[in-house]
Write a protein that holds these residues in place. Structure first.
Motif: not given
Length: 225
Positions: A1-8, A27-32, A48-55
């Motif tokens: 799900m993509e929230a206001g700050r974008g999908l991570v 909690r910070d407004g990101f989709g995950v 999905l083309r996320p805005v960032a990746v935690v890898l």
């Protein structure tokens, strides 16, 4: 799900860590979106083309470094924040062969991780008008966030770009590592300054032998015109 700050995209095979990171990001407004292995991460990136990746580095099937290498080889410069299990992996993570945007070392604070995701995204989405900086054979377009040398365009991560731009805005100005860490990463010096040296090495490798970055022995770095 993509929230206001974008999908991570969070890629981690430890379920407890995954759920904690996802909780704080949401909690910070990101989709995950969550994945637990390297092949799944690559598939999700393309889909999905996320805005960032935690890898995470230590993934089954394909480690995080290989995932990042394949992203970059495909022309995907989505900001990457690596999660490392050991501090001695930092050079490899940020490393000279690929360049990540940032990293955290386990155990880490989920609040700090979210703050670093926000910082990476803020840098990547903060064009500075149409000003162009030049130093020798290096040309930096602040508006488009693109860089060229005499051999053609050079692809930089958002962190590498901001580090280079910061040095070029005041040519000849000498910055110590703590100053660069604060100005570019937004962290206090206590967070550690080795990452500055690794990113400088990465920049030099990408820009080539005519790069404008000069080491000031015992102090830090400067850029020459």
């Amino acid at each position: 799900m993509e929230a206001g700050r974008g999908l991570v995209l969070v890629v981690e095979d430890d379920r407890a860590i995954t759920e904690l990171v996802a909780l704080y990001l949401r909690r910070d407004g990101f989709g995950v979106h969550l994945e637990a292995d390297g092949p799944g991460a690559l598939s999700a990136l393309r889909r999905l083309r996320p805005v960032a990746v935690v890898l995470d580095i230590g993934l089954p099937g394909m480690d995080g470094v290989e995932v990042c290498k394949r992203m970059r080889a495909e022309g995907d410069w989505t900001p990457v924040l690596f999660v490392t299990a050991r501090d001695d992996e930092v050079d490899r993570v940020l490393g000279l062969e690929l360049g990540a945007d940032d990293y955290v070392t386990k155990p880490f604070s989920p609040r700090e991780l979210v703050a670093r995701v926000r910082t990476v995204l803020r840098r990547a989405a903060n064009p500075a008008g149409g000003e162009v900086l030049r130093a020798g054979d290096t040309r930096v377009d602040l508006g488009s966030r693109r860089v060229w040398t005499e051999t053609g365009e050079v692809h930089l991560t958002s962190t590498e770009f901001d580090l280079l731009a910061h040095l070029l805005r005041r040519p000849g100005q000498v910055y110590d590592r703590a100053q660069l860490l604060s100005a570019v990463w937004g962290y206090e010096a206590a967070a550690g300054t080795r990452t500055v040296d690794v990113h400088i090495a990465q920049l030099r490798a990408k820009l080539g032998p005519t790069n404008p970055i000069r080491t000031i022995r015992g102090i830090g770095y400067a850029a020459d015109l």
